[in-house]
Structure formats: C-alpha cells, structure tokens
Design an enzyme around this catalytic site. Structure first.
Site, PDB file in Angstrom:
ATOM      1  N   LYS A 112       0.830  -1.218   0.000  1.00  0.00           N
ATOM      2  CA  LYS A 112       0.000   0.000   0.000  1.00  0.00           C
ATOM      3  C   LYS A 112       0.860   1.262   0.000  1.00  0.00           C
ATOM      4  CE  LYS A 112      -4.510  -1.436   1.522  1.00  0.00           C
ATOM      5  NZ  LYS A 112      -5.596  -1.282   2.484  1.00  0.00           N
ATOM      6  N   LYS A 194      -5.331 -10.771  -8.203  1.00  0.00           N
ATOM      7  CA  LYS A 194      -6.618 -10.934  -7.522  1.00  0.00           C
ATOM      8  C   LYS A 194      -7.651  -9.947  -8.079  1.00  0.00           C
ATOM      9  CE  LYS A 194      -7.924  -9.699  -3.209  1.00  0.00           C
ATOM     10  NZ  LYS A 194      -7.977  -9.475  -1.774  1.00  0.00           N
ATOM     11  N   LYS A 197     -11.606  -5.004  -5.506  1.00  0.00           N
ATOM     12  CA  LYS A 197     -12.749  -4.098  -5.540  1.00  0.00           C
ATOM     13  C   LYS A 197     -12.349  -2.634  -5.699  1.00  0.00           C
ATOM     14  CE  LYS A 197     -13.882  -3.388  -0.590  1.00  0.00           C
ATOM     15  NZ  LYS A 197     -12.559  -3.395   0.023  1.00  0.00           N
TER      16      LYS A 197
HETATM   17  P1  AMP Z   1     -11.089  -6.710   0.241  1.00  0.00           P
HETATM   18  O1  AMP Z   1     -11.964  -6.588  -0.957  1.00  0.00           O
HETATM   19  O2  AMP Z   1      -9.672  -6.958  -0.112  1.00  0.00           O
HETATM   20  O3  AMP Z   1     -11.299  -5.575   1.204  1.00  0.00           O
HETATM   21  O4  AMP Z   1     -11.533  -8.014   1.028  1.00  0.00           O
HETATM   22  C1  AMP Z   1     -12.729  -8.144   1.721  1.00  0.00           C
HETATM   23  C2  AMP Z   1     -13.115  -9.606   1.818  1.00  0.00           C
HETATM   24  O5  AMP Z   1     -13.470 -10.121   0.538  1.00  0.00           O
HETATM   25  C3  AMP Z   1     -12.007 -10.511   2.345  1.00  0.00           C
HETATM   26  O6  AMP Z   1     -12.593 -11.448   3.225  1.00  0.00           O
HETATM   27  C4  AMP Z   1     -11.476 -11.201   1.135  1.00  0.00           C
HETATM   28  O7  AMP Z   1     -11.078 -12.506   1.387  1.00  0.00           O
HETATM   29  C5  AMP Z   1     -12.655 -11.230   0.186  1.00  0.00           C
HETATM   30  N1  AMP Z   1     -12.170 -11.051  -1.189  1.00  0.00           N
HETATM   31  C6  AMP Z   1     -11.836  -9.881  -1.767  1.00  0.00           C
HETATM   32  N2  AMP Z   1     -11.425 -10.061  -3.032  1.00  0.00           N
HETATM   33  C7  AMP Z   1     -11.485 -11.391  -3.252  1.00  0.00           C
HETATM   34  C8  AMP Z   1     -11.159 -12.227  -4.370  1.00  0.00           C
HETATM   35  N3  AMP Z   1     -10.707 -11.713  -5.494  1.00  0.00           N
HETATM   36  N4  AMP Z   1     -11.338 -13.543  -4.236  1.00  0.00           N
HETATM   37  C9  AMP Z   1     -11.808 -14.069  -3.106  1.00  0.00           C
HETATM   38  N5  AMP Z   1     -12.117 -13.354  -2.008  1.00  0.00           N
HETATM   39  C10 AMP Z   1     -11.957 -12.026  -2.075  1.00  0.00           C
END
Ligand code: AMP
Ligand code: TRP
Length: 334
Positions: A112, A194, A197
């Site tokens: 980050k 990955k 979002k």
């Molecule tokens: P984030 O979007 O990184 O803030 O993650 C929030 C939650 O969503 C976490 O529990 C991650 O494991 C899940 N998550 C986010 N992106 C993915 C992805 N591409 N594949 C699987 N799980 C995800």
C-alpha cells in the site's frame, strides 16, 4: 455457547463477485452455526484518502449489500466500526504492545505504501493494530479472511499472547478461516492478479450491482488463453479463473464442468457463465433496491447493531483497562 465469528470489509471501491464468493456467501452460511459479527471497517478505509460523502454513502450501500446477500440482522450483528469507540481505544493500547519490527514486516503495508506513495500516513502503518483490536474486543474464535490477511491475523495472535503473558488471560486467541471455495477469484483482464474491488479499471471485476448487459460485456471481454480447451490448468489462468467462478456459483465441481463443456468453445462457455452470474445477482440486486428505498430501516439496523457491539466490546475494554492499571470510571462516575 456458539463460537464467535467476526469479519469486516473496508468501504472502498465496489463489492465484487470476489467479495461475494470469498466472503459474503460464506458469512451467510456461517451465521446459523456461529455467533457472527460483520463490520464495515470505515476506520480502516481512511488510511487512504476518502471523499466524505462517498464514504458515507458507501457505508450505507455496503451494509445494504450485506443484507441483500442474506446476512440476517436477527442472527448476526452488523455494524459500522467507527460507531463503536472501543475499537480506537483498544487499538491505542495494543499499539503500545506492538513492535515496530513486527509492523515493518507487514507485506500489505509495503504494497500500500507503494500504491499510495503520496500519502504514507501513520494509520496505514498501524492498520494491523486496529485490526487486532477489532478481533480481540469480541473474544473472537474464528476470523474469515482472505489469504492476504493471514499475516495480520498472526500478528493479532502474537499481540494477544504478549498481553496475556503480562496480564493474565484477557484475550482469546483467534483462528483464521480461509475458505477453499472462492478463496481467490482473479481479475478478468489480468488473471494473475486478484480481483480487486478498488481496481481503477471496472472491467477487471464484476460488481454485485452490475447490470446484466454490463456482466455480459465484461465476461465476453475477459481474458482467455491460447488453445480452446475448457479446463483448469495453471498455464491457462484466464479460463481456470472463469471455471472457478462458474464452479463456486453453481456449486458444481470443476471436473464436472470440464466434462460438460468439453465439446464447447470459449464463446458459448462465456455466454453460459454470464447468464449464471446474472441469475445469481438478480435477487441480490432486487433486494438491494428494495432496501435502499428504505434507507431509514437500514440505518436503524446499523444503530441496533452498534448498540449490541458496544455492550460486548465494552466488557473486554473494561477488563483490559483494569489489568493495565487504568483508573476505570464509568460515564456516570465522571
Ligand atoms: P477486500 O476486498 O480486499 O477488502 O476483502 C474483503 C473480503 O473479501 C475478504 O474477506 C477477502 O477474502 C474477500 N475477497 C476480496 N477479493 C477477493 C477475491 N478476489 N477472491 C476471493 N475473495 C476475495
Ligand atoms: N483488513 C481486512 C481486509 O483488508 C479488513 C478487516 C479489518 C478485518 N478488521 C478486520 C477482517 C477484522 C477481519 C477481521 O480485508
């Protein structure tokens, strides 16, 4: 007594099918068997500069999407992190039990700091301490997270253990839970990364609120690999990712899908996948719209959630303050 499960998502970007398959869908399934707390971690979000009105609206929108995905406020506690001031209080205390060396090792901070190089603030650095506070306040047993958060959970355990060694058993040591299904959904245009979002290019992800035509277009443009075989293969990350998404959404094993699509080409597979995504999202989007037309109801639920969370968090915080020798006065005594 049910075991305590706690997890949270930062209100940044747009919730994607990665979030759905890696988090929300599993949360929904866990809520019957566990005592669940699900947060929107707005205090973590401000480690990166946020526009106030977007942050405000996104918190409501994310909470509504939790509900629309089936998180049941009768069964689980849903709340906004900043509504429970015990999180910041415990984070400060825990920061005095966290070594700089430990924080220096955190890979998320390093990535980050690179990504947001014009704003490397102290919050970005102490982010894992706040996360430890989130978890330890509720005597959490299980923390559903993605792979990338494992290091933060290990740090949480180390901090808890250090505190317990000094002051007695105050904190429960939490375990991570990384679901294998949907653990890592990859970006549509770059399947070696990955699905994120907060990606600046929305064509890399399917948002939970994407319209059917948008879903069709994004899946049609998703990167596939050379050759025409529809099978999981590490040399074919694009088609492997799409098969994983299909498998998670349809709850069918990949091997069955490989059989089923053996004679078909990428185009018809993609068409079917798009329709499956659209059908999955349809009831979620319908419920989302219904709830967003009743915002006051959602805000009331968040008030209720915060109230429940506050009572629980306060119990741990009070014990912590007592153990370290703080003069603990309740509001009435001040
Ligand atoms: P984030 O979007 O990184 O803030 O993650 C929030 C939650 O969503 C976490 O529990 C991650 O494991 C899940 N998550 C986010 N992106 C993915 C992805 N591409 N594949 C699987 N799980 C995800
Ligand atoms: N750091 C987590 C993430 O980026 C979000 C988070 C904050 C969290 N506090 C938490 C997750 C407590 C689980 C438990 O995904």
């Amino acid at each position: 007594m049910k075991k305590v499960v706690l997890s949270g998502v930062a209100p940044t970007g747009t919730l994607t099918i990665g979030n759905y398959l890696g988090a929300l869908k599993n949360w929904k399934e866990m809520q019957k068997d566990y005592d669940c707390l699900f947060m929107i971690v707005d205090m973590h979000a401000i480690t990166v500069r946020q526009d106030p009105s977007s942050l405000y609206n996104r918190c409501i929108s994310f909470a509504t999407q939790y509900l629309a995905c089936g998180i049941d406020p009768q069964e689980s506690t849903i709340f906004i992190q900043s509504s429970v001031s015990a999180h910041s209080e415990l984070a400060w205390i825990l920061s005095c039990f966290t070594h700089l060396g430990e924080l220096n090792r955190m890979t998320q901070f390093k990535s980050k700091a690179k990504r947001y190089s014009s704003n490397i603030n102290a919050g970005l650095y102490t982010y894992p301490v706040l996360m430890a506070a989130d978890i330890l306040l509720y005597q959490t047993d299980i923390v559903p997270i993605g792979e990338d958060q494992k290091q933060h959970l290990e740090l949480t355990r180390d901090i808890a253990q250090r505190f317990n060694n000094l002051y007695g058993e105050v904190f429960k040591l939490p375990e991570p839970y990384i679901s294998q299904m949907g653990a890592r959904i990859m970006s549509l245009l770059d399947p070696t990364r990955k699905m994120d979002k907060s990606d600046s290019n929305p064509n890399n992800y399917i948002a939970l609120l994407d319209e059917p035509d948008v879903v069709r277009k994004k899946i049609r443009h998703a990167v596939t690999d050379s050759g025409s075989e529809i099978r999981v293969d590490e040399r074919k990350p694009g088609i492997s990712n799409l098969l994983t998404i299909y498998s998670c959404l349809s709850e069918q094993p990949v091997s069955k899908l490989e059989e089923r699509f053996a004679e078909k080409g990428y185009a018809s597979f993609k068409e079917e996948l798009a329709e499956l995504i659209i059908q999955t999202l349809k009831p979620i989007q319908k419920e989302y719209r219904r709830l967003m037309d009743n915002r006051d109801y959602v805000i009331d639920l968040l008030q209720e959630g915060a109230k429940k969370a506050r009572t629980r968090a306060e119990r741990t915080l009070r014990e912590v303050k007592k153990r370290i020798g703080f003069l603990y006065l309740t509001q009435d005594q001040q």
